[in-house]
Structures are given as structure tokens and as C-alpha cells.
Design an enzyme around this catalytic site. Structure first.
Site, PDB file in Angstrom:
ATOM      1  CB  SER A 129      -1.048   0.032   1.194  1.00  0.00           C
ATOM      2  OG  SER A 129      -0.231   0.147   2.492  1.00  0.00           O
ATOM      3  CG  ASN A 130       3.694   2.709   2.961  1.00  0.00           C
ATOM      4  OD1 ASN A 130       3.180   3.836   3.239  1.00  0.00           O
ATOM      5  ND2 ASN A 130       3.416   1.693   4.011  1.00  0.00           N
ATOM      6  NE  ARG A 145      17.256 -11.707   2.097  1.00  0.00           N
ATOM      7  CZ  ARG A 145      17.658 -12.774   2.429  1.00  0.00           C
ATOM      8  NH1 ARG A 145      16.685 -13.582   2.959  1.00  0.00           N
ATOM      9  NH2 ARG A 145      18.706 -13.390   2.238  1.00  0.00           N
ATOM     10  CG  HIS A 147       9.354   1.413  11.919  1.00  0.00           C
ATOM     11  ND1 HIS A 147       9.585   0.034  11.766  1.00  0.00           N
ATOM     12  CD2 HIS A 147       9.216   1.718  13.191  1.00  0.00           C
ATOM     13  CE1 HIS A 147       9.446  -0.557  13.101  1.00  0.00           C
ATOM     14  NE2 HIS A 147       9.268   0.399  13.939  1.00  0.00           N
ATOM     15  CD  GLU A 162       2.867   3.044   7.703  1.00  0.00           C
ATOM     16  OE1 GLU A 162       3.572   2.445   6.718  1.00  0.00           O
ATOM     17  OE2 GLU A 162       2.437   2.551   8.587  1.00  0.00           O
ATOM     18  CG  ASN A 214      12.087   1.109   6.231  1.00  0.00           C
ATOM     19  OD1 ASN A 214      11.740   0.692   5.565  1.00  0.00           O
ATOM     20  ND2 ASN A 214      12.419   0.779   7.601  1.00  0.00           N
TER      21      ASN A 214
HETATM   22  C1  GAR Z   1       3.699  -0.628   6.517  1.00  0.00           C
HETATM   23  O1  GAR Z   1       2.946  -0.298   7.892  1.00  0.00           O
HETATM   24  C2  GAR Z   1       5.272  -0.230   7.180  1.00  0.00           C
HETATM   25  O2  GAR Z   1       5.425   0.797   7.771  1.00  0.00           O
HETATM   26  C3  GAR Z   1       5.889  -1.521   7.788  1.00  0.00           C
HETATM   27  O3  GAR Z   1       4.970  -2.685   7.044  1.00  0.00           O
HETATM   28  C4  GAR Z   1       3.973  -2.196   6.297  1.00  0.00           C
HETATM   29  C5  GAR Z   1       3.836  -2.625   4.951  1.00  0.00           C
HETATM   30  O4  GAR Z   1       2.678  -2.247   4.474  1.00  0.00           O
HETATM   31  N1  GAR Z   1       7.128  -1.554   7.651  1.00  0.00           N
HETATM   32  C6  GAR Z   1       7.912  -2.097   8.756  1.00  0.00           C
HETATM   33  O5  GAR Z   1       7.376  -2.607   9.775  1.00  0.00           O
HETATM   34  C7  GAR Z   1       9.239  -1.897   8.547  1.00  0.00           C
HETATM   35  N2  GAR Z   1       9.991  -2.040   9.911  1.00  0.00           N
HETATM   36  P1  GAR Z   1       2.513  -1.803   2.802  1.00  0.00           P
HETATM   37  O6  GAR Z   1       3.004  -3.345   2.383  1.00  0.00           O
HETATM   38  O7  GAR Z   1       1.102  -1.987   2.578  1.00  0.00           O
HETATM   39  O8  GAR Z   1       2.909  -0.818   2.409  1.00  0.00           O
END
Ligand code: GAR
Length: 209
Positions: free
Chosen positions: A15-16, A93, A111, A176, A109
Site C-alpha cells: 500500500s505504501n 528482509r 516504519h 504513512e 524506509n
Molecule cells: C507498513 O505499515 C510499513 O510501515 C511496515 O510494514 C507495512 C507494509 O505495508 N514496515 C515495517 O514494519 C518495517 N520495519 P504495505 O506493504 O501496505 O506498505
């Protein structure tokens, strides 16, 4: 100025990634998404990228004997696409120090917490369990240590009385999707300068002494 060539690395939903692709459609956006790479062939985000006509690649971690071999294949994809900036978006990863070093100052990145609080997984559940009143998300430069590195942008999301993990996660995710494109824009415009642990954004008022 030429638009910066960006690759997005995903492992799942994407989604990001979708938010970055959408932002990059904007006429004046300073970056274009030239490639989406997943380390897992079953990542849902791959199909989403394809429907948006963005090139995709799979570098399946399961088919490489070592981290180094996996990263060499990943780097080859990035180089072939002439990528200048890498955005990790739910890329689950750990990257080696040498790969991170190769992309120092050019890899972001996102988070789902207000770093340095709640590094790692299950951030929303842990924020609720800790009784935090304030939660949120962070875009930061990637350094070898997980969920660390100079912070570019953060968005605060107040914790509400009726919150559970799902409700809180949904409000954080909306933020995000707002701050990741904003942070990439700043990087692509060369407006970020890293000073130690801090990121100075050109064109904003200087912090008082
Ligand atoms: C998001 O909430 C991102 O912030 C998190 O994984 C999700 C991915 O969602 N990332 C972490 O936790 C990294 N440490 P998405 O695939 O829908 O973007």
C-alpha cells in the site's frame, strides 16, 4: 531537473508502494517509479504495480544460497534500471551493511512508529500495551542497524480511548501514505542534508540554538 529514477522494494501488500506510484503520477513530482522489486514471488503488491503499468521484478530470496548472492541479483536489477533512489516499503528482509553502504543517503524506509520508539514488529500492539498516548510513523534513511537512521519525516497519531490494533494501524497507515511521498519528494529534490543523526531540510526555518 530530470526526474530521479526510483525503485520500490516490497515483500507484501504494497500500500505504501501504491501511494508512491500515485504521487509520482503528479505532473511536478520530482521522481518516477521505474521498478518495483519483491523478494517474495507471492507479494500482493506485484499485481498492484502491474495494474499501474510499473515494471516489476522478483528476486526470490529462497533461490539464493546466501544474503550476498541475493543482494548481487537485486543490485543487478537496480543497476539495469538505472535506479538512483531506493524506497523500502514493507520490505521484510535485512540488508547487509555493504548493500546499505552502497545506497547510503539514497535509500529510505518507512516504519510504523515514532522512532526511536518501538523498533521491530507489532508496533501498534506494543504502543497500545505500553499505554502510549502518541504513536505514528517515520520515514528515515536506511543504515545497517534495523529501524534506525537519520529521520526525514514523522507523523504523530494520537492514541484514542477506543483504539484497538486495527483502528490504530489504519490511522497510522493513512499517515504513512502521506509522509512517504513527501519524504521522497524532498530527497529527489536534493533538499536533504544528513548531519550526524539529523536530517536538515533545505528551505525550512533553521532550528533555534
Ligand atoms: C507498513 O505499515 C510499513 O510501515 C511496515 O510494514 C507495512 C507494509 O505495508 N514496515 C515495517 O514494519 C518495517 N520495519 P504495505 O506493504 O501496505 O506498505
Amino acid at each position: 531537473m530530470a526526474r530521479k529514477r526510483v525503485a520500490i522494494l516490497i515483500s507484501g501488500r504494497g500500500s505504501n508502494m501504491a501511494a508512491l506510484i500515485e504521487a509520482a503520477r503528479g505532473k511536478d513530482y520530482p521522481a518516477e517509479i521505474v521498478l518495483v522489486v519483491s523478494n517474495r514471488p507471492d507479494a500482493q503488491g506485484l499485481a498492484v504495480a502491474e495494474t499501474q503499468d510499473v515494471a516489476t521484478a522478483v528476486v526470490d530470496q529462497a533461490s539464493f544460497p546466501t544474503r550476498e548472492a541475493f543482494e548481487a541479483a537485486l543490485q543487478a536489477k537496480l543497476a539495469a534500471a538505472k535506479v538512483e533512489i531506493v524506497c523500502l516499503a514493507g520490505f521484510l528482509r535485512r540488508l547487509t551493511a555493504s548493500f546499505v553502504e552502497r545506497w547510503r543517503g539514497k535509500m529510505l524506509n518507512i516504519h510504523p512508529s515514532l522512532l526511536p520508539a518501538f523498533k521491530g514488529l507489532d508496533t501498534h500492539a506494543r504502543a497500545l500495551a505500553a499505554g502510549a498516548k502518541s504513536h505514528g510513523c517515520t520515514v528515515h534513511f536506511v543504515v545497517p542497524e534495523i529501524d534506525s537512521g537519520p529521520i526525514v519525516l514523522q507523523a504523530e497519531v494520537p492514541v484514542q480511548n477506543g483504539d484497538d490494533v486495527e483502528k490504530l494501524a489504519a490511522r497510522v497507515l493513512a499517515e504513512e501514505h502521506r509522509i512517504y511521498p513527501a519524504a521522497l519528494k524532498l530527497l529527489a529534490e536534493d533538499r536533504l542534508r544528513i548531519e550526524g543523526e539529523r536530517v536538515i531540510v533545505a528551505g525550512t526555518a533553521k532550528a533555534k540554538d
